[in-house]
Design a protein around this motif. Sequence first.
Motif, PDB file in Angstrom:
ATOM      1  N   MET A   1       2.200   5.651  -0.581  1.00 20.58           N
ATOM      2  CA  MET A   1       2.400   5.125  -2.393  1.00 20.58           C
ATOM      3  C   MET A   1       1.119   5.036  -3.352  1.00 20.58           C
ATOM      4  O   MET A   1       1.020   4.984  -4.903  1.00 20.58           O
ATOM      5  N   ALA A   2      -0.274   4.284  -3.177  1.00 18.69           N
ATOM      6  CA  ALA A   2      -1.178   4.576  -3.203  1.00 18.69           C
ATOM      7  C   ALA A   2      -1.653   5.917  -4.019  1.00 18.69           C
ATOM      8  O   ALA A   2      -1.851   5.883  -4.621  1.00 18.69           O
ATOM      9  N   ARG A   3      -1.029   7.307  -3.582  1.00 18.50           N
ATOM     10  CA  ARG A   3      -1.557   8.209  -4.357  1.00 18.50           C
ATOM     11  C   ARG A   3      -1.495   8.204  -5.373  1.00 18.50           C
ATOM     12  O   ARG A   3      -1.580   9.142  -6.261  1.00 18.50           O
ATOM     13  N   PHE A   4       0.431   6.952  -5.980  1.00 19.36           N
ATOM     14  CA  PHE A   4       0.721   7.483  -7.409  1.00 19.36           C
ATOM     15  C   PHE A   4       0.105   5.998  -8.313  1.00 19.36           C
ATOM     16  O   PHE A   4       0.874   5.502  -9.092  1.00 19.36           O
TER      17      PHE A   4
ATOM     18  N   TYR B   1      -0.255  -1.724  -2.394  1.00 18.83           N
ATOM     19  CA  TYR B   1      -0.290  -2.611  -2.233  1.00 18.83           C
ATOM     20  C   TYR B   1      -1.012  -3.621  -3.555  1.00 18.83           C
ATOM     21  O   TYR B   1      -1.831  -4.320  -5.026  1.00 18.83           O
ATOM     22  N   ASP B   2      -2.856  -2.764  -2.838  1.00 15.48           N
ATOM     23  CA  ASP B   2      -3.453  -3.093  -3.595  1.00 15.48           C
ATOM     24  C   ASP B   2      -3.177  -2.934  -5.403  1.00 15.48           C
ATOM     25  O   ASP B   2      -4.787  -3.823  -6.072  1.00 15.48           O
ATOM     26  N   ASP B   3      -2.819  -1.471  -5.663  1.00 18.09           N
ATOM     27  CA  ASP B   3      -2.756  -1.432  -6.629  1.00 18.09           C
ATOM     28  C   ASP B   3      -1.430  -2.530  -7.590  1.00 18.09           C
ATOM     29  O   ASP B   3      -2.168  -2.388  -8.702  1.00 18.09           O
ATOM     30  N   LEU B   4      -0.899  -2.827  -6.678  1.00 17.45           N
ATOM     31  CA  LEU B   4       0.204  -3.972  -7.815  1.00 17.45           C
ATOM     32  C   LEU B   4      -0.081  -5.151  -7.623  1.00 17.45           C
ATOM     33  O   LEU B   4      -0.149  -5.925  -8.490  1.00 17.45           O
ATOM     34  N   SER B   5      -0.701  -5.373  -6.574  1.00 19.01           N
ATOM     35  CA  SER B   5      -0.885  -7.066  -6.282  1.00 19.01           C
ATOM     36  C   SER B   5      -1.872  -7.751  -7.514  1.00 19.01           C
ATOM     37  O   SER B   5      -0.883  -9.141  -8.033  1.00 19.01           O
TER      38      SER B   5
ATOM     39  N   LEU C   1       3.445 -10.589  -5.240  1.00 16.53           N
ATOM     40  CA  LEU C   1       4.743  -9.224  -4.531  1.00 16.53           C
ATOM     41  C   LEU C   1       4.307  -9.550  -2.788  1.00 16.53           C
ATOM     42  O   LEU C   1       3.377  -9.811  -2.283  1.00 16.53           O
ATOM     43  N   VAL C   2       5.692  -9.456  -2.919  1.00 23.25           N
ATOM     44  CA  VAL C   2       5.814  -9.527  -1.471  1.00 23.25           C
ATOM     45  C   VAL C   2       6.085  -7.983  -1.151  1.00 23.25           C
ATOM     46  O   VAL C   2       6.656  -7.107  -1.226  1.00 23.25           O
ATOM     47  N   TYR C   3       5.558  -6.712  -0.038  1.00 16.20           N
ATOM     48  CA  TYR C   3       4.959  -5.126   0.038  1.00 16.20           C
ATOM     49  C   TYR C   3       5.738  -4.803   1.162  1.00 16.20           C
ATOM     50  O   TYR C   3       4.196  -5.655   2.149  1.00 16.20           O
ATOM     51  N   ALA C   4       6.481  -3.921   1.263  1.00 22.18           N
ATOM     52  CA  ALA C   4       6.742  -4.241   2.756  1.00 22.18           C
ATOM     53  C   ALA C   4       6.669  -2.502   3.385  1.00 22.18           C
ATOM     54  O   ALA C   4       7.110  -1.502   2.637  1.00 22.18           O
TER      55      ALA C   4
END
Length: 390
Positions: free
Chosen positions: A105-108, A112-116, A122-125
């Motif tokens: 997900m980080a490649r896109f 979590y670090d990109d969106l928070s 955000l709760v990111y599972a």
Amino acid sequence: MTERPTGPLAGILVADFSRVLAGPYATMLLADLGADVIKVESPAGDDTRAWTPPVRDGISTYYLAVNRNKRSVVLDLKDDGDLGLARELGTRCDVMIENLRPGGMARFGLGYDDLSPANPGLVYASISGFGTTERGAALPGYDLIVQAMSGLMSLTGDPDTEPFRSGISVFDVMAGMHAAIGVLAALNERYLTGTGQQVEVNLLSSALSGMVNQTSAYVAGGVVPQRMGNSHPSLYPYEPIPCADGELIITSGNNAQFRKLCEVIGAPELADDPRFARNEDRTVHRAELRPLLVERLRTRTKMEWFRDIIAAGVPCGPINDVAQGVGFATEIGLDPVVEVGEGDAMVPSVRNPVTLSDTPVDYRLPPPALDEHGKEIRAWLRGDEGSVGS
């Protein structure tokens, strides 16, 4: 959306970027409890849409099993416009669940670090096969592989057969439940502090936890468990025993239950035999006790014994197939099958196992067709006036 969610998680928006089983099972549990789940799919759709047979009305029953109460939107993360909508969803949702390989997900720009920073609540599972360490992240996370590498297969089957897999993807389901528990815990923390967090679950850790007494035998007792067929390492009797027309599972969990069993089968003297008086004695001398029980139980049918042994307070049960299992649950009033949707869109589904007295589970949406809700969701993410959102 034609019907607003109800239930204890009503108002919680979940962005479901997962596929196959562990993630979709977790998000369905949350959706049943009232969360609004947006299922984000690639143009090819969730892999399980093509996992056939069996099918119902041309749709994979595997897919149907874990995708009710969701809305589907296709977002191609390789397309800049769709990727922008995916990021917008990540900034608006309360919960995001994904099961790409670690770092996927980080490649896109969807980690979590990109969106928070833009969505601090955000709760990111994230669900993976073997965790996020360098070695674990490189391993493919398939349930069967985890069954093999965790040790479960070494415990499944008879001592003289090869190892067997479980009849279901047990660790995918277990990891999905663990992910849902982690999300609920993080949501409660957010309620207290206003801050979200990342939740990580991996199949191998779920497996080792879920194997409970067997992993404890090794880590606490230094014992490496081995295959015992249908027998239990620490209890006896706790296995199928032949009757006149088939086998009956009998589980004697304590000495009092064993004594009642002996009385029902007409062999009360067995409960006073020093070889069998205590559970630890019965476990050691199981090879001597089993033929004595078989001798008695073979005199009647399994259902005749079932009726009398249950009436005496000793747990037992016949070995059913899946149809008989659903039928028995229906017979005793558990209503295991619910109908989701209406008319031609109605899909029979297995009831959520949780019963809440004040905020019950609801079944408002059948599993969605690919991109069934795409138009309304994309319009909402673009901010088009009059669009229907969460």
